[in-house]
Design an enzyme around this catalytic site. Structure first.
Site, short mmCIF file in Angstrom:
data_model
loop_
_atom_site.label_atom_id
_atom_site.label_comp_id
_atom_site.label_asym_id
_atom_site.label_seq_id
_atom_site.Cartn_x
_atom_site.Cartn_y
_atom_site.Cartn_z
CB CYS A 1 -30.15 15.49 23.46
SG CYS A 1 -28.63 16.34 22.97
CB CYS B 1 -26.56 19.91 29.22
SG CYS B 1 -25.73 18.36 28.84
N1 DGL Z 1 -27.07 18.95 24.69
C1 DGL Z 1 -26.70 18.03 25.68
C2 DGL Z 1 -27.85 17.22 26.24
O1 DGL Z 1 -28.93 17.75 26.35
C3 DGL Z 1 -25.39 17.27 25.51
C4 DGL Z 1 -25.12 16.58 24.23
C5 DGL Z 1 -23.71 16.03 24.21
O2 DGL Z 1 -22.79 16.81 24.35
O3 DGL Z 1 -23.54 14.81 24.10
O4 DGL Z 1 -27.69 16.10 26.63
#
Ligand code: DGL
Length: 243
Positions: free
Chosen positions: A181, A72
């Site tokens: 993301c 993430c």
């Molecule tokens: N998938 C995550 C990222 O790479 C988080 C997205 C979220 O929950 O806002 O930032």
């Protein structure tokens, strides 16, 4: 299960990283924690995020994980430093927007899509400063609500958000888009539908390579020749899938 690798994200996003990890490290066992209950991370304060992610790390540690992949960008850019300081007996590998990759490949007009928290982070701004060349432009674009819409598989909302985001970049000769993301690789087709002439970049291969390096240097590579096991837990319905 020996030498389990912990992987977590706010939901399904980190599965894009898990896929890369499974390909590059087929003999490893993985425990994936999808925190859909707390999605989205990208619109939370650093304090909230640290509280949530440290509980996940405690859980993964109690399950025997010594290496934890923060799949993430938001959690990596906002709280990996504090997690490393707090859990100094664990090895952390995080993921950040692939801005270095875009700059090294000499794209000229680079658009970085990420959550508001990732876009505002010091780490992202430092990546831009460290890698941008004179003839390059980098547009940092916070994508409010997009990870949540992907998590909920809400195709109408995804389409509206993409149309709004890209509207003002149509005439900027964007040649590359960094998917900052881990949820965004799941909507590559939709992004290319609005911005057809771009190359999409993400850092998942780099993350998998770094995990392999860390396992090698800490002598943690699984010696088994058989295919590793994967367990996927989701915090929303507390479901467990084993494969
Ligand atoms: N998938 C995550 C990222 O790479 C988080 C997205 C979220 O929950 O806002 O930032």
């Amino acid at each position: 299960m020996n030498n389990k690798i912990g992987v977590f994200d706010s939901g399904i996003g980190g599965l894009s990283i898990l896929n890369e990890l499974k390909t590059m490290l087929p003999h490893e066992n993985f425990l994936y924690y999808g925190d859909s209950k707390n999605c989205p991370y990208g619109e939370k304060s650093d304090e909230e995020l640290f509280e949530i992610t440290s509980k996940i790390v405690c859980y993964l540690k109690s399950e025997g994980c010594r290496l934890i992949v923060i799949a993430c960008n938001t959690a990596t850019t906002r709280c990996m430093k504090k997690l490393r300081e707090t859990f100094n007996d664990l090895i952390f590998v995080g993921c950040v927007p692939a801005i270095k990759l875009a700059c090294d490949q000499e794209y000229k007009n680079i658009l970085v899509m990420a959550t508001p928290a990732t876009i505002e982070s010091e780490r992202t701004h430092q990546l831009v400063k460290d890698n941008i060349r004179e003839d390059q432009k980098i547009y940092l674009v916070p994508c409010f609500g997009l990870a949540d819409a992907i998590e909920k598989n809400d195709s109408v909302r995804i389409k509206n958000i993409l149309n709004n985001i890209f509207f003002e970049y149509k005439d900027k000769n964007i040649d590359s888009i960094v998917l900052g993301c881990t949820h965004y690789p799941f909507i590559k087709k939709e992004i290319l539908g609005v911005m057809p002439n771009v190359t999409l970049l993400d850092g998942s291969k780099g993350v998998a390579r770094e995990v392999r390096r860390q396992l090698e240097s800490h002598n943690l590579l699984n010696k088994s020749e058989s295919t590793g096991k994967v367990t996927i837990y989701n915090s929303l319905d507390e479901s467990v899938i084993n494969s």
